[in-house]
Motif scaffolding. Structure first.
Motif, PDB file in Angstrom:
ATOM      1  N   THR A 253       0.787  -1.238   0.000  1.00  0.00           N
ATOM      2  CA  THR A 253       0.000   0.000   0.000  1.00  0.00           C
ATOM      3  C   THR A 253       0.819   1.289   0.000  1.00  0.00           C
ATOM      4  OG1 THR A 253      -0.111  -0.042   2.427  1.00  0.00           O
ATOM      5  CG2 THR A 253      -1.868  -1.168   1.220  1.00  0.00           C
ATOM      6  N   VAL A 254       2.109   1.226   0.372  1.00  0.00           N
ATOM      7  CA  VAL A 254       2.932   2.439   0.502  1.00  0.00           C
ATOM      8  C   VAL A 254       4.113   2.351  -0.461  1.00  0.00           C
ATOM      9  CG1 VAL A 254       4.325   3.846   2.071  1.00  0.00           C
ATOM     10  CG2 VAL A 254       2.283   2.662   2.932  1.00  0.00           C
ATOM     11  N   ASP A 255       4.351   3.414  -1.228  1.00  0.00           N
ATOM     12  CA  ASP A 255       5.451   3.366  -2.194  1.00  0.00           C
ATOM     13  C   ASP A 255       6.591   4.336  -1.893  1.00  0.00           C
ATOM     14  OD1 ASP A 255       4.347   5.797  -2.890  1.00  0.00           O
ATOM     15  OD2 ASP A 255       3.518   5.102  -4.799  1.00  0.00           O
ATOM     16  N   SER A 256       6.426   5.187  -0.861  1.00  0.00           N
ATOM     17  CA  SER A 256       7.498   6.111  -0.505  1.00  0.00           C
ATOM     18  C   SER A 256       7.287   6.613   0.922  1.00  0.00           C
ATOM     19  CB  SER A 256       7.556   7.295  -1.474  1.00  0.00           C
ATOM     20  OG  SER A 256       6.369   8.070  -1.401  1.00  0.00           O
ATOM     21  N   TYR A 257       8.337   7.251   1.472  1.00  0.00           N
ATOM     22  CA  TYR A 257       8.307   7.738   2.851  1.00  0.00           C
ATOM     23  C   TYR A 257       8.817   9.177   2.871  1.00  0.00           C
ATOM     24  CZ  TYR A 257       7.476   2.877   3.912  1.00  0.00           C
ATOM     25  OH  TYR A 257       6.922   1.615   3.951  1.00  0.00           O
ATOM     26  N   ARG A 258       8.073  10.026   3.554  1.00  0.00           N
ATOM     27  CA  ARG A 258       8.412  11.442   3.545  1.00  0.00           C
ATOM     28  C   ARG A 258       9.639  11.752   4.409  1.00  0.00           C
ATOM     29  NH1 ARG A 258       8.486  15.600   0.330  1.00  0.00           N
ATOM     30  NH2 ARG A 258       8.980  17.475   1.503  1.00  0.00           N
ATOM     31  N   THR A 259       9.690  11.190   5.607  1.00  0.00           N
ATOM     32  CA  THR A 259      10.758  11.511   6.557  1.00  0.00           C
ATOM     33  C   THR A 259      11.455  10.239   7.032  1.00  0.00           C
ATOM     34  OG1 THR A 259       9.371  11.314   8.527  1.00  0.00           O
ATOM     35  CG2 THR A 259       9.363  13.448   7.373  1.00  0.00           C
ATOM     36  N   ILE A 260      12.599  10.421   7.660  1.00  0.00           N
ATOM     37  CA  ILE A 260      13.315   9.270   8.214  1.00  0.00           C
ATOM     38  C   ILE A 260      12.486   8.655   9.345  1.00  0.00           C
ATOM     39  CG2 ILE A 260      14.669  10.712   9.804  1.00  0.00           C
ATOM     40  CD1 ILE A 260      15.718   7.361   8.112  1.00  0.00           C
TER      41      ILE A 260
ATOM     42  N   PRO B 246      14.086   8.748   2.537  1.00  0.00           N
ATOM     43  CA  PRO B 246      13.241   9.879   2.907  1.00  0.00           C
ATOM     44  C   PRO B 246      13.148  10.911   1.786  1.00  0.00           C
ATOM     45  CG  PRO B 246      14.736   9.299   4.699  1.00  0.00           C
ATOM     46  CD  PRO B 246      15.178   8.514   3.500  1.00  0.00           C
ATOM     47  N   ARG B 247      11.925  11.221   1.394  1.00  0.00           N
ATOM     48  CA  ARG B 247      11.692  12.176   0.303  1.00  0.00           C
ATOM     49  C   ARG B 247      12.309  13.527   0.632  1.00  0.00           C
ATOM     50  NH1 ARG B 247      11.041  12.363  -4.917  1.00  0.00           N
ATOM     51  NH2 ARG B 247      12.559  14.028  -4.672  1.00  0.00           N
ATOM     52  N   GLU B 248      12.221  13.954   1.892  1.00  0.00           N
ATOM     53  CA  GLU B 248      12.754  15.257   2.244  1.00  0.00           C
ATOM     54  C   GLU B 248      14.271  15.297   2.111  1.00  0.00           C
ATOM     55  OE1 GLU B 248      11.473  16.148   6.201  1.00  0.00           O
ATOM     56  OE2 GLU B 248      13.036  14.933   7.163  1.00  0.00           O
TER      57      GLU B 248
END
Length: 274
Positions: free
Chosen positions: A106-113, A173-175
């Motif tokens: 269900t999840v393909d990326s993560y915003r933060t560590i 992490p995207r950020e």
């Protein structure tokens, strides 16, 4: 004696872990095979192309039945549940693991560590905790065991960038990617600015090394007869990190893995040195 199904799953799934595990005493070896086969099977369902979502949920249901006392006839599940009881795994560890595996659906990326660390806890840190239980290590070792699990997982993320992208996933992490002005981690993007991509990979390898050093501080809790295979696997991941650090673009060319000869010679060296 190790069940043939468990043996085949482990040998097919991980060269580093498989050949390192062979250096454990027989009883421990059997337990590690049971653990690895369970986690590998769940992982294979969510990593299949296309994903085997229904099969994954059936597997989870079968685990729940076995945990409730039912003999399912599934050697993978039944062996793991037997191991869990004998070694007193916290049931919450298995639940966290299965929850992280479900996130891969269900999840393909993560915003933060921080977001990623929630995933890492279930996907890798609890495996370190289970290994600590298998080896009868004291609770004081648990922080190091968690760090070793997450450190090894993180190198897998770096090594498998291209493979994960093909499945639509990014495990960084995207950020932090934004800090390096990276829109994505595709090969085309990496080629456009090799220095920026190399700097980003160096920062992620730096995180791995920090966790790895924290993990190795706990090696003092591990008896010598168990330390040889664990240190060997740890050394192989260090080698993988060093190889990618020298040439980050290699992740788009091949899957960086140590040879069987390197693993066995490393174990032999550790046996003589430890």
């Amino acid at each position: 004696m190790i069940d043939r199904t468990l043996y085949a799953i482990f040998k097919r799934g991980s060269k580093t872990y498989f050949y390192s595990t062979l250096f454990f005493p027989p009883s421990v070896k059997e337990d590690v095979f049971a653990l690895y086969s369970f986690v590998r099977t769940a992982d294979d369902y969510v990593d299949a192309v296309p994903q085997q979502v229904e099969e994954f949920h059936t597997f989870v249901d079968r685990y729940a039945s076995a945990a409730a006392g039912e003999a399912t006839g599934d050697v993978i599940v039944d062996s793991f549940v037997d191991l869990s009881r004998r070694k007193q795994f916290d049931p919450a560890w298995t639940e966290a693991f299965l929850h992280s595996m479900e996130k891969d659906i269900t999840v393909d990326s993560y915003r933060t560590i921080h977001d990623l660390e929630v995933y890492l806890y279930g996907s890798s840190e609890v495996i370190g905790l289970m290994m600590a239980q298998i080896l009868d290590l004291p609770p004081k070792s648990h922080t190091a065991a968690r760090n070793l699990g997450r450190a090894m997982q993180y190198i897998n993320f770096i090594r498998d960038i291209a493979e994960d992208l093909a499945m639509g996933r990014t495990y960084f992490p995207r950020e932090e990617m934004d800090m390096f002005n990276l829109d994505d981690l595709s090969e085309a993007s990496a080629c456009r600015d090799r220095e920026r991509f190399a700097a980003f990979i160096a920062s992620q390898i730096g995180r791995y090394r920090e966790w790895q050093e924290q993990a190795e501080s706990g090696f003092r809790f591990i008896p010598r007869r168990y330390l040889i295979p664990i240190k060997t696997a740890s050394d192989m991941y260090r080698w993988t990190a060093m190889t990618i650090d020298r040439d980050p673009a290699i992740v788009y060319c091949r899957k960086v893995k140590p040879s069987v000869m390197r693993i066995v010679s490393g174990a032999t060296y550790n046996a003589l040195k430890t």
